[in-house]
Design an enzyme around this catalytic site. Structure first.
Site, PDB file in Angstrom:
ATOM      1  N   ASN A 198       0.862  -1.186   0.000  1.00 33.36           N
ATOM      2  CA  ASN A 198       0.000   0.000   0.000  1.00 33.36           C
ATOM      3  C   ASN A 198       0.899   1.236   0.000  1.00 33.36           C
ATOM      4  OD1 ASN A 198      -1.847   2.011   0.480  1.00 33.36           O
ATOM      5  ND2 ASN A 198      -2.335   1.376   2.575  1.00 33.36           N
ATOM      6  N   TRP A 199       0.974   1.894  -1.153  1.00 33.83           N
ATOM      7  CA  TRP A 199       1.890   3.029  -1.287  1.00 33.83           C
ATOM      8  C   TRP A 199       1.308   4.305  -0.660  1.00 33.83           C
ATOM      9  CZ3 TRP A 199       3.988   2.569  -7.070  1.00 33.83           C
ATOM     10  CH2 TRP A 199       4.608   1.319  -7.217  1.00 33.83           C
ATOM     11  N   LYS A 200       0.054   4.265  -0.304  1.00 37.52           N
ATOM     12  CA  LYS A 200      -0.645   5.413   0.304  1.00 37.52           C
ATOM     13  C   LYS A 200      -0.449   6.672  -0.565  1.00 37.52           C
ATOM     14  CE  LYS A 200       0.087   3.306   4.779  1.00 37.52           C
ATOM     15  NZ  LYS A 200       0.007   3.420   6.206  1.00 37.52           N
TER      16      LYS A 200
ATOM     17  N   HIS B 223      -9.446   0.691   4.967  1.00 40.84           N
ATOM     18  CA  HIS B 223      -8.169   0.917   5.665  1.00 40.84           C
ATOM     19  C   HIS B 223      -8.414   1.820   6.876  1.00 40.84           C
ATOM     20  CE1 HIS B 223      -4.083   2.228   6.495  1.00 40.84           C
ATOM     21  NE2 HIS B 223      -3.681   1.180   5.806  1.00 40.84           N
TER      22      HIS B 223
ATOM     23  N   GLU C  42      -6.886   4.244   8.005  1.00 40.20           N
ATOM     24  CA  GLU C  42      -6.740   5.688   7.747  1.00 40.20           C
ATOM     25  C   GLU C  42      -8.003   6.250   7.113  1.00 40.20           C
ATOM     26  OE1 GLU C  42      -3.032   5.364   5.601  1.00 40.20           O
ATOM     27  OE2 GLU C  42      -2.080   4.690   7.456  1.00 40.20           O
TER      28      GLU C  42
ATOM     29  N   GLU D 178      -5.323  -5.600  10.350  1.00 38.13           N
ATOM     30  CA  GLU D 178      -4.326  -4.562  10.587  1.00 38.13           C
ATOM     31  C   GLU D 178      -4.617  -3.861  11.912  1.00 38.13           C
ATOM     32  OE1 GLU D 178      -2.379  -3.225   6.710  1.00 38.13           O
ATOM     33  OE2 GLU D 178      -4.139  -1.986   6.964  1.00 38.13           O
TER      34      GLU D 178
ATOM     35  N   GLY E  40       2.330   1.753  10.776  1.00 37.27           N
ATOM     36  CA  GLY E  40       3.247   2.885  10.668  1.00 37.27           C
ATOM     37  C   GLY E  40       3.927   3.248  11.980  1.00 37.27           C
TER      38      GLY E  40
ATOM     39  N   SER F 293       3.429  -2.671  10.250  1.00 34.18           N
ATOM     40  CA  SER F 293       4.889  -2.647  10.407  1.00 34.18           C
ATOM     41  C   SER F 293       5.561  -3.966  10.017  1.00 34.18           C
ATOM     42  CB  SER F 293       5.269  -2.230  11.843  1.00 34.18           C
ATOM     43  OG  SER F 293       4.783  -0.935  12.113  1.00 34.18           O
TER      44      SER F 293
ATOM     45  N   GLY G  92       2.808  -1.354   4.300  1.00 33.25           N
ATOM     46  CA  GLY G  92       2.793   0.078   3.989  1.00 33.25           C
ATOM     47  C   GLY G  92       4.206   0.572   3.732  1.00 33.25           C
ATOM     48  N   GLY G  93       4.824   1.145   4.759  1.00 28.46           N
ATOM     49  CA  GLY G  93       6.137   1.800   4.641  1.00 28.46           C
ATOM     50  C   GLY G  93       7.174   0.979   3.879  1.00 28.46           C
TER      51      GLY G  93
END
Ligand code: PEP
Length: 259
Positions: A13-15, A102, A104, A174, A180, A220, A241-242
């Site tokens: 997920n590049w957000k 998600h 977010e 998640e 994150g 993470s 993600g990251g």
């Protein structure tokens, strides 16, 4: 619609990261760096910002094993919804899937499971697979309410779904406190929640659907912890993600699933 049986999946997920050239560079680095024999039967999904989906689907055309997802879609097909993108539009540029629910989106855009259910229906209707995200907040984990919260999210979101529709749904557990933050759920915490999610799916749709549904862990995931997490029988892969923004790290995570 092509059914998606329980499969090993690593999704990135590049957000809202990377400008156009950077997105293309990252997709190219994955295309060049990924070695099929090390991927095993792992399926890779990347979710770039929606503006970058089309050039990336073109780049990856004829690349088996790498699918492209959007990070959200609107629940309506079209209309006066300034700034929004519909599932139909996403499908029309050859994306394969969409991430929905998600944390977010839930936290910053007020998305509820009722709304997410509508979005999922729109996605499935347009032949997009769905990665449905669920997970508890830290206070909910601390008060031992995590199963109640996640069970409630799934029961609400999939209330009006059939077992047939579930063949194109992937679940991503998640925990919000792990996204994150650098803090990862332990293998025991993640594994036990995945097992619980599968039991809720069994209650809703029967054992065959529960067994066939891929449940990914997100929060993470890094090259250093991926292999331990993915070794658990109920963890079918990861939503990353990251670490998905660095080709080398993402590739190492994919190999941790494939190896
Ligand atoms: C995510 O955003 O879905 C996620 C899991 O992020 P990270 O890997 O950075 O925790």
């Amino acid at each position: 619609m092509k059914p998606m049986p329980r499969r090993k999946i690593v999704a990135g997920n590049w957000k809202m990261n990377l400008v156009y050239e950077e997105s293309i560079e990252l997709a190219e680095a994955l295309l060049e760096g990924l070695q099929e024999e090390k991927m095993g039967d792992t399926h890779v999904i990347i979710a770039p910002p929606s503006l970058h989906i089309q050039p990336i689907t073109e780049l990856l055309l004829f690349t088996p094993g790498i699918a492209v997802a959007a990070q959200n879609c609107h629940e309506e097909a079209s209309g006066a919804f300034t700034g929004e993108v519909s599932a139909q539009m996403i499908r029309s540029i050859d994306a394969d899937a969409v991430i929905l629910g998600h944390s977010e989106r839930r936290e910053f855009f007020g998305e509820t499971d009722e709304l997410i259910a509508k979005k999922m229906k729109a996605a499935l209707k347009n032949e997009l697979s769905v990665i449905y995200c669920c997970g508890e907040r830290l206070d909910e984990r601390k008060s031992d309410a995590h199963e109640e919260v996640v069970g409630g999210q799934i029961r609400t979101a999939f209330k009006d779904f059939s077992a047939d529709e579930m063949t194109n749904v992937i679940i991503a557990y998640e925990p919000v406190w792990a996204i994150g933050t650098g803090e990862t759920a332990t293998v025991a915490q993640a594994g036990s929640m995945h097992h619980f999610i599968r039991s809720v799916l069994e209650e809703l749709f029967g054992a065959a659907t529960a067994e066939a549904t891929s449940i990914l862990y997100g929060g993470s995931v890094k090259p250093g912890n991926a292999a331990d997490l993915f070794a658990h029988a109920d963890i079918d892969g990861g939503l990353v993600g990251g670490a998905s923004l660095k080709a080398d790290d993402f590739i190492r995570i994919i190999y941790a699933m494939g190896g």
